[in-house]
Design an enzyme around this catalytic site. Structure first.
Site, short mmCIF file in Angstrom:
data_model
loop_
_atom_site.label_atom_id
_atom_site.label_comp_id
_atom_site.label_asym_id
_atom_site.label_seq_id
_atom_site.Cartn_x
_atom_site.Cartn_y
_atom_site.Cartn_z
N CYS A 291 -0.39 -1.79 5.63
CA CYS A 291 -1.90 -2.25 4.01
C CYS A 291 -1.80 -3.79 3.24
O CYS A 291 -0.83 -3.98 3.31
CB CYS A 291 -1.45 -1.16 2.99
SG CYS A 291 -1.68 0.69 3.45
N CYS B 169 -3.91 0.33 8.24
CA CYS B 169 -4.15 0.91 7.89
C CYS B 169 -6.03 1.05 7.89
O CYS B 169 -6.23 0.04 7.79
CB CYS B 169 -3.41 1.01 6.25
SG CYS B 169 -5.17 1.82 5.06
N ARG C 146 -2.90 6.21 -2.15
CA ARG C 146 -2.11 6.50 -3.09
C ARG C 146 -0.38 5.89 -3.08
O ARG C 146 -0.24 5.39 -1.67
CB ARG C 146 -1.92 7.90 -2.88
CG ARG C 146 -1.01 9.14 -4.11
CD ARG C 146 -0.35 10.17 -4.09
NE ARG C 146 -0.12 10.47 -2.76
CZ ARG C 146 1.32 10.18 -2.30
NH1 ARG C 146 1.24 10.50 -3.40
NH2 ARG C 146 1.60 11.06 -1.32
N CYS D 134 -8.17 0.38 3.92
CA CYS D 134 -8.16 -1.35 3.49
C CYS D 134 -7.79 -1.88 4.91
O CYS D 134 -8.32 -3.22 4.30
CB CYS D 134 -7.01 -2.05 2.65
SG CYS D 134 -5.20 -1.56 3.66
N CYS E 86 -4.35 -2.31 -1.25
CA CYS E 86 -4.69 -0.51 -0.55
C CYS E 86 -5.14 0.08 -1.68
O CYS E 86 -4.36 0.28 -2.62
CB CYS E 86 -4.13 -0.27 0.22
SG CYS E 86 -4.68 1.08 1.00
N THR F 297 5.02 6.80 7.66
CA THR F 297 3.88 6.80 7.80
C THR F 297 3.40 5.50 9.56
O THR F 297 2.57 6.22 10.26
CB THR F 297 2.43 6.57 7.63
OG1 THR F 297 2.18 5.73 6.82
CG2 THR F 297 2.44 7.73 6.32
ZN LIG Z 1 -4.48 0.67 3.29
#
Ligand SMILES: [Zn+2]
Length: 353
Positions: A41, A72, A48, A75, A45, A37
């Site tokens: 993070c 992210c 998933r 988070c 976080c 992605t």
């Molecule tokens: Zn995150």
């Protein structure tokens, strides 16, 4: 090219395990970048967990950005250092303040909304800013009383406006009046018993205010050496109920139990012991985590020593502190006991899940 993750205190496997466990205490220690992605993070976080082969551990947010990752949105990893800096600044303000600062005042000084900041502070240090400030003041009183000056001076030097408040705090935090504290426990009555626990003989001792010593393999002579000026007597039948509670705690260390405590220590020791009591049963922390929790991330060795100086075995759960690599580290009463206590707790938390 990103800077590779490298931390002498933390193996890559341990870091990955902390990420899997959403270990909040590891936030700021490293970041987790997800190759698929292109997002990075903080370890805690809530999102998933991606497959491990899609994850890259990086030392900090700057290296993640250099490697082309974006933060992210859930988070907000870039805010960790801002949060930590705000908490550190608030701690400094509390420590330097003559009186206890109001929450609104602290929040404004660090640029956060009061309610949000209170939550942030409490999550990181285990106590609210006001509780931190009150405990600090009581610890300062304890330190000042160890000197030779007048008790009244010690009270004002510690930041109290009036002796009455100091006496109330001393009762709550020091377990005895300032003058009794000064005299090394003189005038304090201690009751004790040596009970048989599932992990061997256990000495249990308490003042009128609360438990002052819980230790495996200790006897009356050791207790007298520790409290030379106190009056020491065997506990009566009333005392037996307290002993039963403590022994039951050894069998089931995860049991949530609120027993009164009365332990003396330096400001740093008290802070470490408070951090230990904040570790939930079934979880562990590293000495590094404890040092960070008391606002002294560089004092890992001192934090370890303060864990070892804990007077209340099991009740103040120093057995929940491991080395950063996950190995057991030390324990005053032998590693077999530490291992047994931890496995009893993990069984209990396993049943819950
Ligand atoms: Zn995150």
């Amino acid at each position: 090219m990103a800077t590779a993750f490298s931390d002498p205190q933390l193996s890559e496997d341990a870091a990955y395990a902390a990420f899997e466990a959403r270990d909040r205490t590891m936030d700021g220690r490293f970041v987790v970048a997800v190759k698929t992605t292109r997002i990075y993070c903080r370890p805690s976080c809530p999102a998933r967990r991606p497959r491990r082969e899609n994850v890259e551990l990086l030392p900090d947010t700057a290296s993640a950005r250099d490697a082309g990752y974006r933060p992210c949105l859930r988070c907000k990893p870039d805010e960790i250092s801002r949060d930590r800096a705000a908490i550190a600044k608030a701690v400094a303000l509390i420590e330097q303040g003559e009186s206890i600062p109001a929450l609104a005042e602290l929040a404004e000084a660090v640029g956060y909304a009061p309610h949000h900041f209170q939550r942030l502070f409490t999550r990181d240090l285990g106590v609210s800013p006001a509780a931190y400030a009150r405990a600090l003041r009581a610890r300062r009183l304890g330190d000042a009383l160890e000197g030779d000056g007048r008790i009244t001076d010690a009270i004002y030097d510690a930041g109290y406006e009036a002796p009455s408040r100091a006496y109330a705090d001393a009762a709550a935090h020091l377990g005895m009046s300032p003058s009794a504290w000064r005299k090394g426990g003189e005038g304090t009555a201690i009751r004790f018993a040596v009970a048989q626990s599932s992990l061997g003989p256990l000495l249990v001792a308490a003042t009128d205010k609360g438990l002052c010593r819980i230790a495996f393999d200790e006897d009356e002579a050791a207790l007298r050496e520790r409290f030379p000026k106190a009056t020491i007597n065997s506990g009566d039948e009333d005392f037996a109920a307290l002993v039963t509670d403590v022994v039951a705690l050894v069998d089931d260390p995860a049991r949530a139990i609120d027993l009164p405590i009365d332990v003396a220590g330096t400001a740093f020791q008290q802070a470490v012991w408070a951090a230990l009591r904040a570790i939930p049963a079934g979880e562990t922390r590293s000495y590094q985590d404890i040092a960070r929790a008391v606002g002294k991330p560089g004092a890992v060795r001192a934090a370890g020593t303060a864990c070892g100086d804990n007077n209340l075995a099991v009740l103040i759960p120093c057995h929940r502190v491991l080395r950063s690599d996950g190995s057991l580290g030390g324990y005053a009463y032998g590693l077999a006991r530490k291992k047994a206590l931890l496995s009893r707790e993990s069984e209990v938390s396993g049943n819950v899940n």
